[in-house]
Scaffold this motif. Structure first.
Motif, mmCIF file in Angstrom:
data_model
loop_
_atom_site.group_PDB
_atom_site.id
_atom_site.type_symbol
_atom_site.label_atom_id
_atom_site.label_comp_id
_atom_site.label_asym_id
_atom_site.label_seq_id
_atom_site.Cartn_x
_atom_site.Cartn_y
_atom_site.Cartn_z
ATOM 1 N N UNK A 12 0.714 -1.202 -0.080
ATOM 2 C CA UNK A 12 0.027 -0.070 -0.178
ATOM 3 C C UNK A 12 0.742 1.391 0.133
ATOM 4 N N UNK A 13 1.754 1.261 0.806
ATOM 5 C CA UNK A 13 2.828 2.444 1.043
ATOM 6 C C UNK A 13 3.405 2.706 -0.512
ATOM 7 N N UNK A 14 3.765 1.450 -1.151
ATOM 8 C CA UNK A 14 4.715 1.647 -2.501
ATOM 9 C C UNK A 14 3.643 2.270 -3.549
ATOM 10 N N UNK A 15 2.245 1.723 -3.622
ATOM 11 C CA UNK A 15 1.456 2.247 -4.379
ATOM 12 C C UNK A 15 1.161 3.747 -4.238
ATOM 13 N N UNK A 16 0.931 4.161 -3.162
ATOM 14 C CA UNK A 16 0.801 5.574 -2.759
ATOM 15 C C UNK A 16 1.728 6.354 -3.155
ATOM 16 N N UNK A 17 3.052 5.844 -2.864
ATOM 17 C CA UNK A 17 4.211 6.655 -3.337
ATOM 18 C C UNK A 17 4.476 6.752 -4.690
ATOM 19 N N UNK A 18 3.975 5.880 -5.514
ATOM 20 C CA UNK A 18 4.016 5.864 -6.886
ATOM 21 C C UNK A 18 3.172 7.087 -7.304
ATOM 22 N N UNK A 19 2.010 7.068 -6.896
ATOM 23 C CA UNK A 19 1.118 8.063 -7.133
ATOM 24 C C UNK A 19 1.611 9.583 -6.549
ATOM 25 N N UNK A 20 2.100 9.599 -5.383
ATOM 26 C CA UNK A 20 2.561 10.932 -4.803
ATOM 27 C C UNK A 20 3.579 11.697 -5.688
ATOM 28 N N UNK A 21 4.497 10.750 -6.073
ATOM 29 C CA UNK A 21 5.478 11.033 -6.977
ATOM 30 C C UNK A 21 5.156 11.910 -8.413
ATOM 31 N N UNK A 22 4.034 11.184 -8.908
ATOM 32 C CA UNK A 22 3.438 11.555 -10.262
ATOM 33 C C UNK A 22 2.729 13.046 -9.757
ATOM 34 N N UNK A 23 2.241 13.102 -8.599
ATOM 35 C CA UNK A 23 1.381 14.453 -8.453
ATOM 36 C C UNK A 23 2.450 15.360 -8.172
ATOM 37 N N UNK A 24 3.503 14.995 -7.592
ATOM 38 C CA UNK A 24 4.430 16.095 -7.212
ATOM 39 C C UNK A 24 5.282 16.422 -8.339
ATOM 40 N N UNK A 25 5.438 15.751 -9.543
ATOM 41 C CA UNK A 25 5.963 16.208 -10.764
ATOM 42 C C UNK A 25 4.839 16.970 -11.416
#
Length: 362
Positions: A12-25
């Motif tokens: 769950x952490x990894x999937x949320x991290x993936x999405x957060x990194x896209x949002x951050x870009x």
């Protein structure tokens, strides 16, 4: 840097991290709510960072409906859902004792079972202990018996929550609090500021095309209704022990004024909360926890409603049965508080405190 000794599900952490990194870009949603300023302040996200973002999120869903990278785009972003799953899993991971949390967060049937057990315990207490004399509800169950039952039922969940929040605070890298941190966090919580979204028009929780403050107002009703009921109980306790004024109290007494107004707000707020959740898209939240959330909201609303019914039936033949039902609901609510959706209020306040520290550079 937050403590990486985090037991939240790593998938769950990894999937949320993936999405957060896209949002951050992308940063299109930069001003939407408290999540995005905190998200944009980081270059990389540890498990504690993701857990903090998840507990800051109020699931208003505005970012999802504004996003150009949701399905069928290959990025398949659904940040509200990803954060909701991490949020619930963090409550379970940090809870003490943990096995109870794993059961009650996701299963409404377990909440109903606890309610039945609570009723049974109160009925047994009334039959076995009874009353040595008294007026009103104390003619059914003595004041001392109520204290013996409900003081442990109130204090034990507080201990459980304290252990859970200490684990959360260590995980997200919380520091020593200042008065300014506390004032900022409590002000935001009291106003339900994040449910207004960054633009102030409200959120899209129940309808993607319509901004609304309905969810914010409903949360206000539930929160302040609960606080008024708690204040009524506290006022009655002080009047009993400090002023030697035992119940029953007249309508225009502090416990009754606080309790009746709180019960009405709590009951109506919980009904409205269920209506909003039924109108919303489950796929933008934690689907696994949906039944448990509905079950707990129903329990909380029933606690307020049964208290009002008990007040209205005072002095009638229905009073003993309604007393047992109301006390059973209250007992179940207290015991389940650390392991159900009620925990979210404590975690969100902790997240707001940590966010206040971030704003001053800690």
């Amino acid at each position: 840097m937050p403590n990486e000794m985090n037991t939240v599900n790593p998938d769950l952490i990894q999937e949320a991290r993936r999405q957060a990194e896209i949002c951050n870009a992308c940063r299109y949603c930069e001003g939407y709510c408290s999540v995005f300023p905190s998200l944009n302040a980081e270059r990389a996200f540890g498990a504690g960072d993701i857990t903090q973002l998840a507990n800051l999120c109020h699931n208003c869903r505005g970012c999802y409906y504004a996003c150009q990278y949701t399905a069928p785009h290959e990025f398949d972003l659904n940040l509200p859902k990803a954060l909701a799953e991490v949020r619930r899993d963090s409550w379970e991971a940090f809870a003490w004792p943990q096995p109870f949390a794993r059961r009650f967060h996701t299963q409404g049937g377990a909440i109903a079972l606890a309610l039945v057990i609570g009723f049974a315990l109160v009925f047994w207490a009334i039959k076995a202990l009874g009353s040595a004399g008294g007026e009103g509800v104390y003619a059914v169950l003595s004041h001392n018996a109520m204290v013996a039952i409900f003081v442990p039922a109130f204090l034990l969940p507080l201990v459980s929550l304290a252990v859970s929040l200490r684990r959360y605070w260590a995980s997200v890298g919380g520091k020593m609090l200042t008065f300014g941190d506390v004032r900022m966090a409590f002000t935001r919580a009291a106003k339900m500021q994040d449910l207004a979204a960054g633009h102030g028009d409200g959120c899209n929780f129940e309808d993607e095309d319509r901004f609304s403050h309905a969810r914010r107002h409903v949360h206000h009703a539930v929160m302040y209704g609960f606080l008024l009921c708690f204040a009524a109980t506290s006022a009655g306790t002080m009047m009993h022990f400090l002023l030697n004024m035992p119940a029953p109290y007249p309508l225009f007494s502090l416990p009754k004024l606080l309790g009746v107004s709180g019960g009405v707000l709590l009951t109506l707020g919980c009904i409205a909360m269920v209506v909003l959740k039924l109108k919303s898209d489950r796929e933008l939240g934690d689907v696994q926890a949906w039944g448990g959330e509905i079950g707990f909201i129903a329990l909380l609303g029933f606690t307020g409603f049964s208290g009002l019914a008990l007040y209205c039936a005072g002095g009638t033949a229905l009073m003993p049965a309604l007393l047992a039902i109301h006390l059973g609901a209250v007992l179940s609510f207290f015991l389940l508080t650390p392991f159900t959706k009620m925990a979210h209020g404590f975690y969100r306040l902790a997240a707001l405190l940590r966010d206040a520290q971030r704003k001053r550079g800690m």
